[in-house]
Motif scaffolding. Structure first.
Motif, PDB file in Angstrom:
ATOM      1  N   UNK A  53       0.836  -1.206   0.000  1.00 58.40           N
ATOM      2  CA  UNK A  53       0.000   0.000   0.000  1.00 58.40           C
ATOM      3  C   UNK A  53       0.869   1.255   0.000  1.00 58.40           C
ATOM      4  N   UNK A  54       1.931   1.236   0.781  1.00 53.37           N
ATOM      5  CA  UNK A  54       2.856   2.372   0.829  1.00 53.37           C
ATOM      6  C   UNK A  54       3.488   2.581  -0.553  1.00 53.37           C
ATOM      7  N   UNK A  55       3.902   1.502  -1.190  1.00 50.79           N
ATOM      8  CA  UNK A  55       4.512   1.617  -2.513  1.00 50.79           C
ATOM      9  C   UNK A  55       3.522   2.190  -3.525  1.00 50.79           C
ATOM     10  N   UNK A  56       2.265   1.788  -3.429  1.00 53.40           N
ATOM     11  CA  UNK A  56       1.240   2.318  -4.333  1.00 53.40           C
ATOM     12  C   UNK A  56       1.057   3.812  -4.104  1.00 53.40           C
ATOM     13  N   UNK A  57       1.050   4.232  -2.842  1.00 52.01           N
ATOM     14  CA  UNK A  57       0.924   5.669  -2.532  1.00 52.01           C
ATOM     15  C   UNK A  57       2.125   6.444  -3.075  1.00 52.01           C
ATOM     16  N   UNK A  58       3.302   5.870  -2.939  1.00 50.32           N
ATOM     17  CA  UNK A  58       4.514   6.508  -3.464  1.00 50.32           C
ATOM     18  C   UNK A  58       4.432   6.650  -4.987  1.00 50.32           C
ATOM     19  N   UNK A  59       3.964   5.606  -5.648  1.00 53.32           N
ATOM     20  CA  UNK A  59       3.828   5.632  -7.107  1.00 53.32           C
ATOM     21  C   UNK A  59       2.823   6.704  -7.525  1.00 53.32           C
ATOM     22  N   UNK A  60       1.701   6.801  -6.813  1.00 57.06           N
ATOM     23  CA  UNK A  60       0.697   7.820  -7.107  1.00 57.06           C
ATOM     24  C   UNK A  60       1.265   9.217  -6.879  1.00 57.06           C
ATOM     25  N   UNK A  61       1.975   9.413  -5.784  1.00 61.62           N
ATOM     26  CA  UNK A  61       2.573  10.724  -5.487  1.00 61.62           C
ATOM     27  C   UNK A  61       3.599  11.112  -6.552  1.00 61.62           C
ATOM     28  N   UNK A  62       4.428  10.159  -6.968  1.00 59.72           N
ATOM     29  CA  UNK A  62       5.420  10.432  -8.020  1.00 59.72           C
ATOM     30  C   UNK A  62       4.722  10.849  -9.312  1.00 59.72           C
ATOM     31  N   UNK A  63       3.652  10.137  -9.657  1.00 55.86           N
ATOM     32  CA  UNK A  63       2.920  10.448 -10.887  1.00 55.86           C
ATOM     33  C   UNK A  63       2.298  11.839 -10.792  1.00 55.86           C
ATOM     34  N   UNK A  64       1.680  12.157  -9.642  1.00 56.72           N
ATOM     35  CA  UNK A  64       1.051  13.470  -9.472  1.00 56.72           C
ATOM     36  C   UNK A  64       2.085  14.591  -9.534  1.00 56.72           C
ATOM     37  N   UNK A  65       3.255  14.378  -8.934  1.00 59.66           N
ATOM     38  CA  UNK A  65       4.299  15.404  -8.923  1.00 59.66           C
ATOM     39  C   UNK A  65       4.970  15.576 -10.284  1.00 59.66           C
ATOM     40  N   UNK A  66       4.872  14.564 -11.125  1.00 57.51           N
ATOM     41  CA  UNK A  66       5.514  14.643 -12.440  1.00 57.51           C
ATOM     42  C   UNK A  66       4.763  15.563 -13.388  1.00 57.51           C
ATOM     43  N   UNK A  67       3.517  15.873 -13.041  1.00 55.04           N
ATOM     44  CA  UNK A  67       2.705  16.708 -13.918  1.00 55.04           C
ATOM     45  C   UNK A  67       2.178  15.961 -15.122  1.00 55.04           C
ATOM     46  N   UNK A  68       2.285  14.642 -15.083  1.00 58.15           N
ATOM     47  CA  UNK A  68       1.809  13.829 -16.198  1.00 58.15           C
ATOM     48  C   UNK A  68       0.302  13.975 -16.345  1.00 58.15           C
ATOM     49  N   UNK A  69      -0.134  13.809 -17.557  1.00 59.10           N
ATOM     50  CA  UNK A  69      -1.572  13.849 -17.824  1.00 59.10           C
ATOM     51  C   UNK A  69      -2.021  12.474 -18.281  1.00 59.10           C
ATOM     52  N   UNK A  70      -3.296  12.292 -18.352  1.00 59.58           N
ATOM     53  CA  UNK A  70      -3.826  11.005 -18.783  1.00 59.58           C
ATOM     54  C   UNK A  70      -4.160  10.140 -17.596  1.00 59.58           C
ATOM     55  N   UNK A  71      -4.368   8.870 -17.881  1.00 62.20           N
ATOM     56  CA  UNK A  71      -4.757   7.931 -16.839  1.00 62.20           C
ATOM     57  C   UNK A  71      -3.619   7.704 -15.856  1.00 62.20           C
ATOM     58  N   UNK A  72      -3.990   7.572 -14.614  1.00 60.88           N
ATOM     59  CA  UNK A  72      -3.022   7.256 -13.561  1.00 60.88           C
ATOM     60  C   UNK A  72      -2.460   5.853 -13.822  1.00 60.88           C
ATOM     61  N   UNK A  73      -1.168   5.672 -13.626  1.00 66.02           N
ATOM     62  CA  UNK A  73      -0.542   4.396 -13.965  1.00 66.02           C
ATOM     63  C   UNK A  73      -0.723   3.292 -12.923  1.00 66.02           C
ATOM     64  N   UNK A  74      -1.641   3.451 -11.978  1.00 65.71           N
ATOM     65  CA  UNK A  74      -1.814   2.428 -10.954  1.00 65.71           C
ATOM     66  C   UNK A  74      -2.547   1.206 -11.507  1.00 65.71           C
ATOM     67  N   UNK A  75      -2.093   0.053 -11.070  1.00 67.07           N
ATOM     68  CA  UNK A  75      -2.797  -1.182 -11.416  1.00 67.07           C
ATOM     69  C   UNK A  75      -4.041  -1.283 -10.536  1.00 67.07           C
ATOM     70  N   UNK A  76      -4.889  -2.216 -10.858  1.00 71.34           N
ATOM     71  CA  UNK A  76      -6.092  -2.432 -10.049  1.00 71.34           C
ATOM     72  C   UNK A  76      -5.705  -2.816  -8.620  1.00 71.34           C
TER      73      UNK A  76
END
Length: 114
Positions: free
Chosen positions: A49-72
């Protein structure tokens, strides 16, 4: 090796702690146990769960657009983490607007020794 164990092998081990504003040792223990119970029942590892939160935070901070890269599975793990935090708060009778219990993850190598 599945995706969860592969991710765990590449990241440092973490420990889950609770932050209870002005809390006693007993309150910290109660809140931590409530959070761990949620992870146990759902069979989601806190580290995943912590790793998933880290991945989400990295994606949000990158300014990327489109679908979030999280798996189900990662999306579910974040939901479980939020439920665990809510359970920790409920275990202490925290009401909306009061200082809330927060879950925190620290690298196990940085954890204070007992």
């Amino acid at each position: 090796m599945d995706a969860r164990s592969t991710a765990a092998a590449t990241r440092p081990a973490v420990m889950m702690q609770v932050l209870v504003p002005d809390g006693t040792l007993a309150q910290h223990s109660t809140a931590l146990e409530a959070a761990h119970d949620v992870f146990r029942v759902t069979r989601v590892a806190p580290q995943f769960a912590w790793q998933a939160m880290e991945k989400l935070a990295d994606w949000e901070q990158s300014g990327a657009t489109g679908d979030c890269p999280l798996s189900e599975a990662e999306d579910l793990a974040i939901d479980v983490l939020l439920c665990a935090q809510e359970a920790a708060n409920q275990s202490l009778g925290v009401r909306p607007g009061e200082p809330a219990v927060e879950l925190q993850f620290i690298e196990a190598s940085a954890a204070p020794s007992r």
